[in-house]
Design a protein around this motif. Structure first.
Motif, PDB file in Angstrom:
ATOM      1  N   CYS A  25      46.988  40.745  44.163  1.00 48.76           N
ATOM      2  CA  CYS A  25      47.677  39.891  45.137  1.00 48.76           C
ATOM      3  C   CYS A  25      46.696  39.304  46.133  1.00 48.76           C
ATOM      4  N   LYS A  26      47.046  38.153  46.668  1.00 46.15           N
ATOM      5  CA  LYS A  26      46.201  37.467  47.646  1.00 46.15           C
ATOM      6  C   LYS A  26      46.353  38.050  49.053  1.00 46.15           C
ATOM      7  N   PHE A  27      47.553  38.512  49.402  1.00 46.58           N
ATOM      8  CA  PHE A  27      47.847  39.049  50.733  1.00 46.58           C
ATOM      9  C   PHE A  27      47.385  38.100  51.843  1.00 46.58           C
ATOM     10  N   PRO A  28      48.068  36.963  52.003  1.00 44.76           N
ATOM     11  CA  PRO A  28      47.682  36.029  53.074  1.00 44.76           C
ATOM     12  C   PRO A  28      47.802  36.649  54.465  1.00 44.76           C
ATOM     13  N   GLY A  29      48.671  37.667  54.621  1.00 43.94           N
ATOM     14  CA  GLY A  29      48.783  38.369  55.904  1.00 43.94           C
ATOM     15  C   GLY A  29      47.778  39.488  56.057  1.00 43.94           C
ATOM     16  N   ASN A  30      46.905  39.644  55.028  1.00 40.41           N
ATOM     17  CA  ASN A  30      45.797  40.604  55.061  1.00 40.41           C
ATOM     18  C   ASN A  30      46.276  42.053  55.177  1.00 40.41           C
TER      19      ASN A  30
ATOM     20  N   LEU B  62      56.981  48.042  38.651  1.00 37.02           N
ATOM     21  CA  LEU B  62      58.286  47.375  38.670  1.00 37.02           C
ATOM     22  C   LEU B  62      58.974  47.526  40.016  1.00 37.02           C
ATOM     23  N   GLY B  63      58.499  48.453  40.850  1.00 39.37           N
ATOM     24  CA  GLY B  63      59.116  48.640  42.154  1.00 39.37           C
ATOM     25  C   GLY B  63      58.515  47.788  43.253  1.00 39.37           C
ATOM     26  N   LEU B  64      57.504  46.988  42.919  1.00 40.03           N
ATOM     27  CA  LEU B  64      56.884  46.123  43.915  1.00 40.03           C
ATOM     28  C   LEU B  64      57.706  44.859  44.122  1.00 40.03           C
ATOM     29  N   SER B  65      57.663  44.315  45.322  1.00 40.22           N
ATOM     30  CA  SER B  65      58.497  43.167  45.675  1.00 40.22           C
ATOM     31  C   SER B  65      58.157  41.939  44.848  1.00 40.22           C
ATOM     32  N   CYS B  66      56.875  41.752  44.539  1.00 44.80           N
ATOM     33  CA  CYS B  66      56.492  40.555  43.796  1.00 44.80           C
ATOM     34  C   CYS B  66      57.083  40.544  42.390  1.00 44.80           C
ATOM     35  N   HIS B  67      57.346  41.727  41.836  1.00 43.54           N
ATOM     36  CA  HIS B  67      57.945  41.775  40.509  1.00 43.54           C
ATOM     37  C   HIS B  67      59.429  41.417  40.559  1.00 43.54           C
TER      38      HIS B  67
ATOM     39  N   ASP C 116      60.846  39.245  42.657  1.00 42.59           N
ATOM     40  CA  ASP C 116      61.072  37.941  43.293  1.00 42.59           C
ATOM     41  C   ASP C 116      61.555  38.102  44.736  1.00 42.59           C
ATOM     42  N   GLN C 117      61.014  39.100  45.444  1.00 39.37           N
ATOM     43  CA  GLN C 117      61.418  39.345  46.825  1.00 39.37           C
ATOM     44  C   GLN C 117      60.240  39.307  47.786  1.00 39.37           C
ATOM     45  N   CYS C 118      59.115  38.783  47.365  1.00 37.77           N
ATOM     46  CA  CYS C 118      57.943  38.730  48.231  1.00 37.77           C
ATOM     47  C   CYS C 118      58.002  37.460  49.059  1.00 37.77           C
ATOM     48  N   LEU C 119      58.531  37.579  50.266  1.00 38.69           N
ATOM     49  CA  LEU C 119      58.688  36.413  51.132  1.00 38.69           C
ATOM     50  C   LEU C 119      57.352  35.901  51.639  1.00 38.69           C
TER      51      LEU C 119
ATOM     52  N   GLY D 103      58.949  35.715  39.776  1.00 39.07           N
ATOM     53  CA  GLY D 103      58.717  35.860  41.220  1.00 39.07           C
ATOM     54  C   GLY D 103      57.531  35.030  41.671  1.00 39.07           C
ATOM     55  N   PRO D 104      57.504  34.700  42.947  1.00 41.88           N
ATOM     56  CA  PRO D 104      56.403  33.911  43.511  1.00 41.88           C
ATOM     57  C   PRO D 104      55.104  34.694  43.486  1.00 41.88           C
ATOM     58  N   ARG D 105      54.020  33.981  43.241  1.00 42.01           N
ATOM     59  CA  ARG D 105      52.708  34.607  43.169  1.00 42.01           C
ATOM     60  C   ARG D 105      51.768  33.962  44.155  1.00 42.01           C
ATOM     61  N   TYR D 106      50.731  34.671  44.513  1.00 46.67           N
ATOM     62  CA  TYR D 106      49.706  34.116  45.364  1.00 46.67           C
ATOM     63  C   TYR D 106      48.734  33.313  44.523  1.00 46.67           C
TER      64      TYR D 106
END
Length: 615
Positions: free
Chosen positions: A432-437, A460-465, A467-470, A522-525
């Motif tokens: 992940c890119k983690f724009p919020g660091n 599978l429990g991560l938000s990016c999987h 589609d909940q990674c705001l 889901g959205p990706r960085y």
């Protein structure tokens, strides 16, 4: 408080010389209740003077205190204006108060009009023709020497004599109560300052967990072992022993405060206070009072002298976070303090010398701010002595697993759990890119741990999987070239396409030969650039680390196009317009005509500033 009937009766009894024996006890009781109900010294003493005006027919009353700098100041009055009294317009003779403090004995002035030093003060009172103005002044003290005075003005009939012995004894008891209240307020203020210093000392004495290479380097409050962070470690160790001002640069959430603490703890000032101020959280007026301190009465609510953060950090380090948010007007005041090492409190005129080591931090482009006139160039050169640039988390991906485990351990300790990450989950998080660091990574770990169904957090429990990674949505909505909220500006290479390259690479190694790659919604960085000589068909992600869809990069319309779109005389913008017209301005259809994805079409429309038409 005494009721109106009792007060009226009391005044009549005093004039007749028959004072109720219970009245002094009642008055002392009311005064003690007022002084014991609040630490707001000025208000409580003003209320005491109001009670005295009812009991002793006091016309005007004044309480003075000797401050730390030795000067005598009026802190409460009755029957006149406090501001006018403090500025000398009421002409109350402070020389009398100095005499009472020096001798520790009460003073009685039987007739103010007959005393040369009281003539101007007496002229300001509302006096009847047959009345004589008298004044009683008693010292304020506890056990030691007097530190203030209580004085009241009495008006009496000139034809009658008046005995002051009873009033002097009574006022002495009241003065003792006020003295105890003043002493208590000073002790509370001293204890507060002592606790602040003790807290700073204990924070430095708390043992910190070992974190690999950083512990050996002296930065045991920072987690990471990447090359980028080791360079930061080397800079910190080199600059810490000096007095040089340090400017920490980096995106929001990269750990600028932790690095500032590391500089302080590795410096010769480690046993002195480390004081921090968030400049963006305060208005200009509050920031000036917070940094420089204020004198009593400087503004509404300034009930006592207060040291500023510069004074509190004397001998130690002052950390100014978000210094780029300081207003241009305040920048000039800050520059003088940094340049000269001296300041004046708000509302004061006494110059105070300070010795602090400054560490500033910002996520703004200060050079651009100076160019646009939003940041003073002289202040920029003053603070930009030793700049340290902190890398974003996407630039030190090898630290992600270490940080993720650290935050999960923190979650387990706070919630009494025993959770851990699977290898696949850590591999996905590393992509992940983690724009919020680091701050965003911490939130991601806490969210996954909170929603996990068992003690092992799977991918599978991560938000990016799911589609909940705001945060990924925020990243994609910023638009190319924009920088908001401390995040880095988006470049063309950062605009996301379909999947993160690193994500797909992480799964391709374990995929069976000939099997399709897993579809992960889901959205990706944005995918990172892939180093090396790979290009074209040899590079699965293409130039800049992005997937080429049908041979076209986002916004690139130069590939082999079907039908009318292959006309070499058409520009890229004309081809895009022609495709959009044929597709009825539906981006998905236009993408199929041009061999591009809808997202690439959307980016190309933004690139050529083409407004969408509604059919």
């Amino acid at each position: 408080m005494l009721d109106t009937v009792n007060i009226t009766q009391t005044r009549s009894q005093v004039r007749e010389g028959s004072v109720d024996n219970s009245l002094p006890l009642i008055t002392i009781y009311e005064i003690s209740k007022i002084l014991g109900s609040t630490l707001n010294l000025e208000k409580s003493i003003h209320d005491v003077l109001n009670i005295l005006s009812s009991y002793l027919q006091m016309r005007r009353g004044v309480v003075t205190l000797r401050e730390d700098h030795g000067e005598l100041e009026v802190i409460a009055v009755a029957g006149m204006s406090l501001r006018r009294a403090q500025e000398g317009e009421e002409r109350f003779p402070l020389a009398l108060a100095q005499q009472v403090i020096g001798t520790a004995m009460p003073v009685i002035i039987h007739s103010l009009a007959d005393d040369a030093q009281f003539v101007r003060y007496a002229a300001g009172a509302d006096v009847m023709e047959d009345e004589v103005q008298s004044l009683i002044c008693v010292p304020l003290k506890t056990i030691g020497k007097p530190f203030g005075t209580l004085s009241i003005e009495r008006h009496r009939d000139g034809t009658n004599s008046f005995q002051f012995e009873h009033d002097v004894r009574f006022l002495t008891m009241v003065a003792n109560l006020i003295g105890q209240a003043v002493s208590l307020e000073h002790k509370v203020a001293a204890d507060r300052e002592r606790l602040i210093l003790e807290k700073a000392r204990l924070e430095k004495a708390i043992p910190r967990p070992e974190t690999g290479k950083f512990a050996a380097a002296g930065l045991d409050n920072v987690i990471g072992h990447s090359d980028a962070m080791m360079k930061v470690s080397a800079q910190v160790r080199q600059v810490a022993p000096s007095r040089a001002t340090v400017l920490l640069r980096g995106e929001s959430g990269t750990g600028k405060e932790l690095i500032a603490k590391a500089v302080h703890f590795l410096s010769p000032r480690a046993d002195k206070p480390f004081v921090k101020v968030n400049c963006a959280a305060l208005t200009e007026t509050l920031l000036e009072s917070e940094l420089f301190g204020h004198e009593k009465g400087a503004f509404t609510g300034a009930t006592s002298d207060r040291k500023g953060r510069f004074e509190m950090a004397t001998g130690g380090t002052l950390f100014l976070d978000e210094i780029g948010e300081v207003s241009p007007q305040f920048q000039a005041k800050l520059l003088r303090v940094l340049q000269e090492g001296e300041l004046e409190r708000v509302g004061g005129n006494k110059t105070i010398k300070v010795d602090v080591r400054l560490i500033a931090a910002t996520n703004k482009d200060l050079e651009d701010a100076v160019t646009r006139g939003e940041f003073r160039a002289d202040l920029y050169f003053r603070i930009n002595v030793v700049p340290i640039f902190l890398p974003a988390l996407r630039e030190r991906k090898e630290d992600v697993p270490l940080l993720a485990r650290f935050f999960l351990d923190k979650f387990n300790e706070e919630n009494g759990r025993g959770m851990r990450f699977s290898d696949g989950a850590l591999e996905v998080m590393s992509c992940c890119k983690f724009p919020g660091n680091v701050r965003e990574l911490e939130n991601c770990v806490f969210r996954a741990a909170t929603l996990a169904q068992n003690d092992v957090i799977q991918e599978l429990g991560l938000s990016c999987h799911n589609d909940q990674c705001l945060s990924a949505t925020l990243w994609t909505r910023r638009g190319a070239g924009k920088s908001i909220g401390g995040l880095a500006p988006v470049t063309e290479q950062d605009v996301p396409d379909t999947f993160s390259t690193a994500w797909d690479n992480a799964h391709s190694a374990s995929a069976r030969p000939g099997a399709a790659r897993p579809s992960i919604p889901g959205p990706r960085y944005p995918a990172p650039s892939v180093p090396g000589p790979l290009s074209g068909s040899d590079n699965p992600v293409g130039e800049g680390g992005r997937y080429h869809d049908q041979g076209a990069a986002p916004g690139d319309l130069s590939g082999d196009l079907p039908g009318d779109f292959n006309d070499s005389g058409l520009s890229e913008k004309d081809r895009l317009l022609l495709a959009m017209e044929k597709a009825g301005w539906v981006q998905a259809k236009a993408g199929r005509l041009l061999g591009m994805t809808p997202r690439q079409i959307g980016y190309a429309l933004k690139k050529y500033d083409i407004p969408l038409k509604r059919m």
